[in-house]
Design a protein around this motif. Structure first.
Motif, PDB file in Angstrom:
ATOM      1  N   UNK A   1     -14.717  -4.283 -11.724  1.00  0.00           N
ATOM      2  CA  UNK A   1     -13.812  -4.775 -10.693  1.00  0.00           C
ATOM      3  C   UNK A   1     -14.356  -4.527  -9.293  1.00  0.00           C
ATOM      4  N   UNK A   2     -13.736  -5.184  -8.312  1.00  0.00           N
ATOM      5  CA  UNK A   2     -14.229  -5.111  -6.935  1.00  0.00           C
ATOM      6  C   UNK A   2     -13.975  -3.762  -6.271  1.00  0.00           C
ATOM      7  N   UNK A   3     -13.179  -2.927  -6.891  1.00  0.00           N
ATOM      8  CA  UNK A   3     -12.927  -1.592  -6.337  1.00  0.00           C
ATOM      9  C   UNK A   3     -13.912  -0.557  -6.873  1.00  0.00           C
ATOM     10  N   UNK A   4     -14.927  -0.995  -7.606  1.00  0.00           N
ATOM     11  CA  UNK A   4     -15.924  -0.073  -8.157  1.00  0.00           C
ATOM     12  C   UNK A   4     -16.578   0.723  -7.029  1.00  0.00           C
ATOM     13  N   UNK A   5     -16.913   1.977  -7.275  1.00  0.00           N
ATOM     14  CA  UNK A   5     -17.548   2.789  -6.238  1.00  0.00           C
ATOM     15  C   UNK A   5     -18.896   2.211  -5.795  1.00  0.00           C
TER      16      UNK A   5
END
Length: 192
Positions: A34-38
């Motif tokens: 997902x786009x919130x990956x670190x």
């Protein structure tokens, strides 16, 4: 032009290549996590430090938008290549749709990031349609001309259908969008 102009070209080419590497890595991580990956996960995938990513993309939204545009271009460029390299136009269409599915998984996260920038989101959506609709239309037309699929489907219908099947993948890890898209693509086959 001075000597500095010639020296700058290779650096720009290297910078472009490095940016493509970062964008490919970010896209792979976004598809997986997902786009919130670190950012550290993206850096590890790209084989660089996090500072390198922040130098190219100061904010997460800068990175996400760049990945979105990069994936649009990759999908657009892949269509003609697949038509040339695959055994049949239908095989090219199937492979292109798989690329499109990976792109859509990332795209859904983009909407959340750009919620406050409606004009920016609309411009990206228009870019998406301008670049990808003609490619999908050509793949469909080639497969229809070869007699492999039915000829009564528009590119926008197929792209919306695939997009709608990909929406469920966001919230349910058991949901297999690619499997459902495969069923949809199999259903395009021309009746014998």
């Amino acid at each position: 032009m001075g000597a500095d102009d010639g020296a700058a070209r290779p650096k720009r080419a290297d910078a472009q290549r490095n940016e493509r590497t970062l964008l490919d890595a970010a896209a792979a991580v976004f598809v997986r996590s997902g786009v919130e990956a670190p950012v550290r996960d993206i850096a590890a995938q790209a084989g660089v430090g996090t500072g390198t990513i922040y130098r190219h993309f100061p904010t997460r939204s800068d990175l996400i938008i760049a990945v979105y545009r990069h994936q649009i271009e990759a999908c657009a460029e892949a269509g003609p290549v697949l038509l040339e390299s695959c055994a049949t136009p239908y095989a090219a269409l199937r492979r292109w749709i798989n690329l499109f599915v990976d792109f859509l998984v990332t795209k859904h996260g983009l909407a959340k990031v750009l919620r406050s920038d409606e004009d920016g989101f609309e411009a990206l959506h228009a870019y998406f349609l301008d670049r990808l609709l003609p490619v999908c239309a050509e793949l469909l037309a080639a497969a229809a001309r070869s007699g492999e699929i039915r000829a009564d489907l528009e590119a926008i219908e197929l792209m919306r259908g695939v997009g709608n099947l990909c929406i469920g993948a966001e919230d349910d890890p058991r949901y297999d969008a690619r499997r459902l898209v495969d069923v949809l693509i199999a259903g395009l086959r021309a009746a014998s």
